[in-house]
Design an enzyme around this catalytic site. Sequence first.
Site, PDB file in Angstrom:
ATOM      1  N   GLY A   1       0.826  -1.210   0.000  1.00  0.00           N
ATOM      2  CA  GLY A   1       0.000   0.000   0.000  1.00  0.00           C
ATOM      3  C   GLY A   1       0.858   1.257   0.000  1.00  0.00           C
TER       4      GLY A   1
ATOM      5  N   ARG B   1       7.307   1.769   1.059  1.00  0.00           N
ATOM      6  CA  ARG B   1       7.620   0.351   1.230  1.00  0.00           C
ATOM      7  C   ARG B   1       8.029  -0.267  -0.107  1.00  0.00           C
ATOM      8  NH1 ARG B   1       7.624  -2.598   5.440  1.00  0.00           N
ATOM      9  NH2 ARG B   1       6.460  -1.056   6.613  1.00  0.00           N
TER      10      ARG B   1
ATOM     11  N   ASP C   1      -1.740  -5.545  13.533  1.00  0.00           N
ATOM     12  CA  ASP C   1      -2.433  -5.261  14.787  1.00  0.00           C
ATOM     13  C   ASP C   1      -3.532  -6.294  14.990  1.00  0.00           C
ATOM     14  OD1 ASP C   1      -3.215  -3.148  12.533  1.00  0.00           O
ATOM     15  OD2 ASP C   1      -5.045  -3.699  13.584  1.00  0.00           O
TER      16      ASP C   1
ATOM     17  N   ARG D   1       7.545  -3.658  12.393  1.00  0.00           N
ATOM     18  CA  ARG D   1       6.863  -3.969  11.133  1.00  0.00           C
ATOM     19  C   ARG D   1       7.877  -4.145  10.002  1.00  0.00           C
ATOM     20  NH1 ARG D   1       2.685  -0.525  12.855  1.00  0.00           N
ATOM     21  NH2 ARG D   1       3.482   1.288  11.752  1.00  0.00           N
TER      22      ARG D   1
HETATM   23  N1  HPA Z   1      -8.350  -2.206   9.437  1.00  0.00           N
HETATM   24  C1  HPA Z   1      -8.209  -2.039   8.127  1.00  0.00           C
HETATM   25  N2  HPA Z   1      -7.053  -2.153   7.521  1.00  0.00           N
HETATM   26  C2  HPA Z   1      -5.977  -2.443   8.256  1.00  0.00           C
HETATM   27  C3  HPA Z   1      -6.059  -2.649   9.619  1.00  0.00           C
HETATM   28  C4  HPA Z   1      -7.310  -2.522  10.227  1.00  0.00           C
HETATM   29  O1  HPA Z   1      -7.453  -2.680  11.433  1.00  0.00           O
HETATM   30  N3  HPA Z   1      -4.813  -2.917  10.077  1.00  0.00           N
HETATM   31  C5  HPA Z   1      -4.002  -2.902   9.012  1.00  0.00           C
HETATM   32  N4  HPA Z   1      -4.703  -2.622   7.904  1.00  0.00           N
END
Ligand code: HPA
Length: 233
Positions: A21, A25, A205, A218
Amino acid sequence: MATPHISANKGDIAETILLPGDPLRAKFIADTFLEDVVQFNGVRNMFGYTGTYKGKKISVMGTGMGVPSIGIYSYELIHFYGVKNLIRVGSCGAIQKDLKLYDVIFGIGASTNSNYAHQYNLPGTYSATASWELLEKAKKVADKKGTHVTVGNILSSDTFYTEDTTEVETWAAMGVLAIEMEAFALYCNAARAGVNALAILTVSDSIVNNEVTTAEEREKSFTKMMEIALELA
Ligand code: HPA
């Protein structure tokens, strides 16, 4: 010939592309893993690079966040640049208790609360799925490396901040593993064009265990996912 969002010429982009994304990165992947790197895009700072990995030509480019953004970039990569294998390498929030931070997930299917598939006028609910070819290959690579992966359904959500507080448990009750924001559009575009897509995700997470990773953690942990994806060239 450039597109509205990518300034590359035909032939500048490999048939296989890794899609994080975050454009920085993408730069990190090119700097760390690729040789003979050439930058093919800088429009909107959505950096894209082509290089070689173990002698094979491969590209990497950021997609931005969310279904509309990855929808645009992946469409242009497929239809204007002839890209055949699109591998999202991203982060996700786990919604199953047994998933731990840094776990690697392959999205065999992507559920969604997005309307992206409405453009196809389908008389029902579309199940967006990964390419079996890429998924099978990726699983074999992971097994060979001894990297544990969980393969299952993921949720591509249009919202990161969601008012509906029951959403997580409702999707979790359907066995959905984790939430991210892009795979559904990628899978739709690939399916419609008859090319291959796969989302490889690292748990950044846990929404159910209330855990988060630091930026530094990360960076290191994402390497496992990258090394699987790079072998798909
Ligand atoms: N929600 C949506 N996209 C994400 C999340 C999340 O908690 N964590 C990493 N990408």
